[in-house]
Design a protein around this motif. Structure first.
Motif, mmCIF file in Angstrom:
data_model
loop_
_atom_site.group_PDB
_atom_site.id
_atom_site.type_symbol
_atom_site.label_atom_id
_atom_site.label_comp_id
_atom_site.label_asym_id
_atom_site.label_seq_id
_atom_site.Cartn_x
_atom_site.Cartn_y
_atom_site.Cartn_z
ATOM 1 N N PHE A 24 0.885 -1.163 0.000
ATOM 2 C CA PHE A 24 0.000 0.000 0.000
ATOM 3 C C PHE A 24 0.918 1.207 0.000
ATOM 4 O O PHE A 24 1.398 1.619 1.052
ATOM 5 C CB PHE A 24 -0.885 0.037 1.245
ATOM 6 C CG PHE A 24 -2.092 -0.852 1.169
ATOM 7 C CD1 PHE A 24 -3.024 -0.714 0.143
ATOM 8 C CD2 PHE A 24 -2.312 -1.827 2.132
ATOM 9 C CE1 PHE A 24 -4.144 -1.520 0.092
ATOM 10 C CE2 PHE A 24 -3.432 -2.641 2.076
ATOM 11 C CZ PHE A 24 -4.343 -2.486 1.049
ATOM 12 N N LEU A 27 4.077 1.004 2.189
ATOM 13 C CA LEU A 27 3.899 -0.088 3.153
ATOM 14 C C LEU A 27 3.866 -1.449 2.459
ATOM 15 O O LEU A 27 3.054 -1.694 1.577
ATOM 16 C CB LEU A 27 2.582 0.149 3.905
ATOM 17 C CG LEU A 27 2.275 -0.808 5.042
ATOM 18 C CD1 LEU A 27 3.206 -0.567 6.213
ATOM 19 C CD2 LEU A 27 0.828 -0.624 5.479
ATOM 20 N N VAL A 29 2.616 -4.696 2.693
ATOM 21 C CA VAL A 29 1.620 -5.394 3.531
ATOM 22 C C VAL A 29 1.694 -6.902 3.436
ATOM 23 O O VAL A 29 1.370 -7.591 4.394
ATOM 24 C CB VAL A 29 0.160 -5.031 3.201
ATOM 25 C CG1 VAL A 29 -0.375 -4.117 4.241
ATOM 26 C CG2 VAL A 29 0.011 -4.492 1.822
ATOM 27 N N PRO A 48 -1.358 -9.793 15.239
ATOM 28 C CA PRO A 48 -1.695 -8.473 15.766
ATOM 29 C C PRO A 48 -2.352 -7.581 14.724
ATOM 30 O O PRO A 48 -2.293 -7.854 13.525
ATOM 31 C CB PRO A 48 -0.340 -7.895 16.203
ATOM 32 C CG PRO A 48 0.692 -8.717 15.512
ATOM 33 C CD PRO A 48 0.088 -10.046 15.242
ATOM 34 N N SER A 49 -2.979 -6.516 15.189
ATOM 35 C CA SER A 49 -3.653 -5.566 14.310
ATOM 36 C C SER A 49 -2.658 -4.947 13.336
ATOM 37 O O SER A 49 -1.551 -4.586 13.720
ATOM 38 C CB SER A 49 -4.309 -4.482 15.165
ATOM 39 O OG SER A 49 -4.940 -3.558 14.330
ATOM 40 N N GLY A 50 -3.066 -4.863 12.087
ATOM 41 C CA GLY A 50 -2.203 -4.255 11.077
ATOM 42 C C GLY A 50 -1.184 -5.200 10.478
ATOM 43 O O GLY A 50 -0.343 -4.800 9.681
ATOM 44 N N SER A 51 -1.266 -6.490 10.851
ATOM 45 C CA SER A 51 -0.262 -7.426 10.356
ATOM 46 C C SER A 51 -0.551 -7.875 8.920
ATOM 47 O O SER A 51 0.291 -8.513 8.294
ATOM 48 C CB SER A 51 -0.176 -8.636 11.278
ATOM 49 O OG SER A 51 -1.445 -9.231 11.419
ATOM 50 N N GLY A 52 -1.738 -7.574 8.406
ATOM 51 C CA GLY A 52 -2.047 -7.913 7.017
ATOM 52 C C GLY A 52 -3.019 -9.067 6.864
ATOM 53 O O GLY A 52 -3.203 -9.589 5.758
ATOM 54 N N LYS A 53 -3.710 -9.456 7.945
ATOM 55 C CA LYS A 53 -4.643 -10.584 7.870
ATOM 56 C C LYS A 53 -5.795 -10.311 6.911
ATOM 57 O O LYS A 53 -6.120 -11.120 6.054
ATOM 58 C CB LYS A 53 -5.205 -10.894 9.266
ATOM 59 C CG LYS A 53 -4.160 -11.092 10.331
ATOM 60 C CD LYS A 53 -4.775 -11.360 11.684
ATOM 61 C CE LYS A 53 -5.642 -10.235 12.222
ATOM 62 N NZ LYS A 53 -4.894 -9.010 12.600
ATOM 63 N N SER A 54 -6.421 -9.137 7.089
ATOM 64 C CA SER A 54 -7.541 -8.795 6.203
ATOM 65 C C SER A 54 -7.079 -8.718 4.762
ATOM 66 O O SER A 54 -7.746 -9.208 3.855
ATOM 67 C CB SER A 54 -8.145 -7.450 6.591
ATOM 68 O OG SER A 54 -8.740 -7.549 7.843
ATOM 69 N N THR A 55 -5.941 -8.081 4.572
ATOM 70 C CA THR A 55 -5.430 -7.932 3.213
ATOM 71 C C THR A 55 -5.202 -9.306 2.587
ATOM 72 O O THR A 55 -5.561 -9.541 1.433
ATOM 73 C CB THR A 55 -4.127 -7.116 3.229
ATOM 74 O OG1 THR A 55 -4.349 -5.932 3.988
ATOM 75 C CG2 THR A 55 -3.702 -6.745 1.826
ATOM 76 N N GLU A 175 -12.733 -11.742 10.300
ATOM 77 C CA GLU A 175 -13.233 -11.345 11.622
ATOM 78 C C GLU A 175 -14.762 -11.305 11.666
ATOM 79 O O GLU A 175 -15.351 -10.259 11.930
ATOM 80 C CB GLU A 175 -12.651 -9.980 12.010
ATOM 81 C CG GLU A 175 -11.137 -10.004 12.050
ATOM 82 C CD GLU A 175 -10.564 -8.873 12.895
ATOM 83 O OE1 GLU A 175 -11.281 -8.369 13.766
ATOM 84 O OE2 GLU A 175 -9.396 -8.528 12.679
ATOM 85 N N HIS A 207 -10.151 -13.468 16.245
ATOM 86 C CA HIS A 207 -9.486 -13.341 17.530
ATOM 87 C C HIS A 207 -10.091 -14.323 18.521
ATOM 88 O O HIS A 207 -9.758 -14.295 19.702
ATOM 89 C CB HIS A 207 -9.644 -11.910 18.067
ATOM 90 C CG HIS A 207 -8.933 -10.899 17.226
ATOM 91 N ND1 HIS A 207 -7.565 -10.896 17.068
ATOM 92 C CD2 HIS A 207 -9.386 -9.872 16.474
ATOM 93 C CE1 HIS A 207 -7.218 -9.906 16.263
ATOM 94 N NE2 HIS A 207 -8.305 -9.273 15.882
HETATM 95 N N1 LIG Z 1 -6.715 0.496 1.455
HETATM 96 C C1 LIG Z 1 -5.587 0.684 2.181
HETATM 97 N N2 LIG Z 1 -4.745 1.683 1.865
HETATM 98 C C2 LIG Z 1 -3.605 1.894 2.572
HETATM 99 N N3 LIG Z 1 -3.212 1.133 3.597
HETATM 100 C C3 LIG Z 1 -4.009 0.121 3.969
HETATM 101 C C4 LIG Z 1 -5.236 -0.155 3.277
HETATM 102 N N4 LIG Z 1 -5.828 -1.226 3.858
HETATM 103 C C5 LIG Z 1 -5.006 -1.597 4.863
HETATM 104 N N5 LIG Z 1 -3.901 -0.809 4.928
HETATM 105 C C6 LIG Z 1 -2.785 -0.954 5.870
HETATM 106 O O1 LIG Z 1 -2.226 -2.221 5.658
HETATM 107 C C7 LIG Z 1 -1.852 -2.816 6.891
HETATM 108 C C8 LIG Z 1 -2.498 -4.170 7.013
HETATM 109 O O2 LIG Z 1 -3.891 -3.987 7.106
HETATM 110 P P1 LIG Z 1 -4.898 -5.173 7.364
HETATM 111 O O3 LIG Z 1 -6.252 -4.588 7.366
HETATM 112 O O4 LIG Z 1 -4.637 -6.267 6.414
HETATM 113 O O5 LIG Z 1 -4.475 -5.616 8.818
HETATM 114 P P2 LIG Z 1 -5.185 -6.658 9.777
HETATM 115 O O6 LIG Z 1 -4.163 -7.651 10.148
HETATM 116 O O7 LIG Z 1 -6.421 -7.159 9.174
HETATM 117 O O8 LIG Z 1 -5.499 -5.772 11.033
HETATM 118 P P3 LIG Z 1 -6.786 -5.775 12.005
HETATM 119 O O9 LIG Z 1 -6.583 -6.871 13.010
HETATM 120 O O10 LIG Z 1 -6.738 -4.438 12.633
HETATM 121 O O11 LIG Z 1 -7.994 -5.984 11.150
HETATM 122 C C9 LIG Z 1 -2.245 -1.846 7.976
HETATM 123 O O12 LIG Z 1 -1.094 -1.122 8.357
HETATM 124 C C10 LIG Z 1 -3.253 -0.943 7.306
HETATM 125 O O13 LIG Z 1 -3.175 0.356 7.853
#
Ligand SMILES: Nc1ncnc2c1ncn2[C@@H]1O[C@H](COP(=O)(O)OP(=O)(O)OP(=O)(O)O)[C@@H](O)[C@H]1O
Ligand SMILES: [Mg+2]
Lengths: 255, 276
Positions: A24, A27, A29, A48-55, A175, A207
């Protein structure tokens, strides 16, 4: 397309990621992700939050484009766009944290939309099947309401039914219980547990550690865009290999 | 006219409590009183200047006068609805261009939107009245008024539709894509049906502007309410009385459009929230 095992070839994984990278902006990801999800497998992704799971989850049906690498569904590479992409997406269901039911449609129409528009089933057939699915997740009595009239737990179960109506090869859960009150978490997890026991292939970001322990066949631990650890749930929760995983587990147990 | 419209709309957003109700009551009484005062002032003025003389009013007792006014009103309504429909079609196309993938179309649509919004309606009318015929394109008076009014409104419609599309939560699109719908299906089955619900009230309100713009019909000799009023004025040499009656008719039209808009707004937002 699907030859199955009788030709003694290795079974094709339902979902496969090969050297997937994604940024991103600056970043990074997802860092060189390699992953195979076999038929009937339940893979839980934690971290942890922000580790990229959703992505990670969202790249699996290309809601997020990737920079490099390949993603295969049922042995076929997902293209970047077009009808072929839509066709492959239909094979992988997705359940979102915020349910995302179609706000302008009734519960029943939410479930029949895919079968009618995408699979070109008749309305009648789609309705019949949708009612059965709604019964399976316990919200058939709400069929003629609109999403906003349902509780979060009910909405999420409808979302699962909507996915199931497409007869997907796998379902991705990002989630699915994080936006729910504690009382409703149980009813959704129960539906998911039943799906798992029926042999559905599932990738679950969650979680809910108890769910992971009970239902997962494999746990992936993500941090900083990489899969740091891949383990059985027993091993992972009692004896994690990496220090980061140990720290993470400690941090969530203490709170 | 438009000031009254605004306050009526704004006040109806939230259900008033007992205090607000009291305030609204006081406000209503005060504004009614001042309205009555102004009316009295005006009538006095009319009286002093001889405008109440029967020669300025007797023809309102004739059926033919009202028939002529009604004819004009029908012309106005026809022109406004035709222009409104065309503005919607053109605005929809521009909106598609603006949200589309093609860079060129996005650019072209943006230019069109800004151009149609920026240029006064009257200039478009003169264009169709004076320039277009020079190219040998013979248009009837109806098209000479409806086309420019439609063009003038289309950019606004495009922007309203686009704001509606942008207001639909991102998750709706993702959910549609994830069940295998194409971009097209996603837009027409999921995004747009929700977007249009958000903007129907403002689209109806937009019709007020279209109605007002059709009063330029006299420029092209199209027999609308305004044009017919002008004919009556020259026939009876009565200016104020006729303009007064016509103004009341326009106010009634626009007032009902605004009522409709507020009603639609309540109905639609209620529908999405409770579904019944
Ligand atoms: N559309 C986007 N544009 C820019 N950065 C993004 C975007 N989506 C996510 N990010 C960044 O990418 C990183 C990974 O995000 P992601 O949502 O995959 O984390 P996550 O592990 O699912 O976290 P959470 O537990 O908070 O849901 C984070 O630092 C987030 O800020
Ligand atoms: Mg996430």
């Amino acid at each position: 397309m699907e030859k199955d095992q009788n030709s003694s070839v290795k079974p094709v994984p339902v979902i496969e990621l090969r050297h997937v990278d994604k940024h991103f902006g600056q970043l990074h990801v997802l860092k060189d992700i390699n992953l195979q999800v076999k038929k009937g497998e339940v893979v839980v992704v934690i971290g942890p939050s922000g580790s990229g799971k959703s992505t990670l989850c969202r790249t699996m049906n290309r809601l997020e484009p990737i920079d490099s690498g390949e993603i295969l569904i049922d042995g076929e590479v997902i293209p970047e766009e077009g009808r072929e992409l839509a066709r492959l997406r239909a094979k992988v269901g997705m359940v979102f944290q915020s349910f995302n039911l179609f706000a302008h449609k009734t519960i029943l129409d939410n479930v029949t939309m895919g079968p009618v528009e995408v699979l070109r089933k008749s309305k009648k057939e789609a309705r019949q099947e949708a009612m059965e699915l709604l019964k399976r997740v316990g919200v058939d009595s709400q069929a003629s309401k609109v999403p906003a009239q349902l509780s979060g737990g009910q909405q999420q179960r409808v979302a699962i039914a909507r996915s199931l109506a497409m007869h997907p090869k796998a379902i991705l859960f990002d989630e699915p219980t994080s936006a729910l009150d504690p009382e409703m978490i149980g009813e959704v997890l129960e539906v998911m547990t039943r799906l798992a026991s029926e042999g559905m292939t599932m990738v679950v970001v969650t979680h809910e550690m108890n769910f992971a322990r009970r239902v997962a066949h494999r746990v992936l631990f993500m941090d900083g865009g990489s899969i740091l650890e891949e383990n059985t749930p027993e091993e992972f929760f009692t004896n994690p290999r990496t220090q980061r995983a140990r720290d993470f587990l400690n941090s969530i147990q203490n709170h | 006219m438009s000031g009254k419209v605004m306050t009526a709309k704004d006040a109806l957003y939230e259900p008033p409590g007992p205090r607000t109700k009291k305030k609204i009551l006081i406000g209503t009484v005060l504004s009614l009183l001042s309205f009555a005062f102004l009316l009295a002032l005006m009538i006095r003025r009319f009286y002093l200047t001889g405008q109440l003389d029967p020669k300025y009013w007797f023809f309102f007792g004739r059926l033919s006068t009202w028939r002529f006014i009604a004819k004009g009103l029908i012309g106005t309504v026809e022109a406004a609805f035709a222009a409104g429909a065309m503005a919607f079609a053109a605005g929809f196309a521009m909106m598609l261009g603006r949200i589309g993938k093609s860079r060129f179309l996005r650019f072209a649509a943006t230019v069109l939107v800004d151009f149609t919004r920026g240029v006064p309606t009257l200039l478009f009318i003169y264009f169709f009245f004076l320039v277009v015929p020079q190219f040998g394109w013979k248009l009837s008076a109806f098209w000479k008024i409806t086309l420019p009014v439609a063009i003038s409104a289309s950019g606004l419609v495009a922007e309203q539709l686009r704001s509606g599309v942008n207001a639909v939560p991102k998750g709706q699109r993702e959910a549609a894509l994830s069940i295998g719908m194409t971009d097209r299906q996603t837009f027409y089955r999921v995004i747009f049906p929700q977007a249009i619900r958000y903007v129907i009230p403002s689209l109806i309100a937009e019709m007020v502007i279209v109605f007002k713009d059709t009063t330029f019909a006299y420029v092209v000799n199209f027999p609308d309410l305004m044009q017919n009023a002008k004919v009556l004025i020259s026939n009876y040499d009565a200016l104020l009385s006729i303009y007064l009656v016509v103004a009341v008719i326009y106010i009634l039209i626009n007032y009902s459009l605004n009522r409709l808009s507020t009603k639609a707004e309540k109905l639609l937002s209620g529908k999405q929230k409770q579904g019944s």
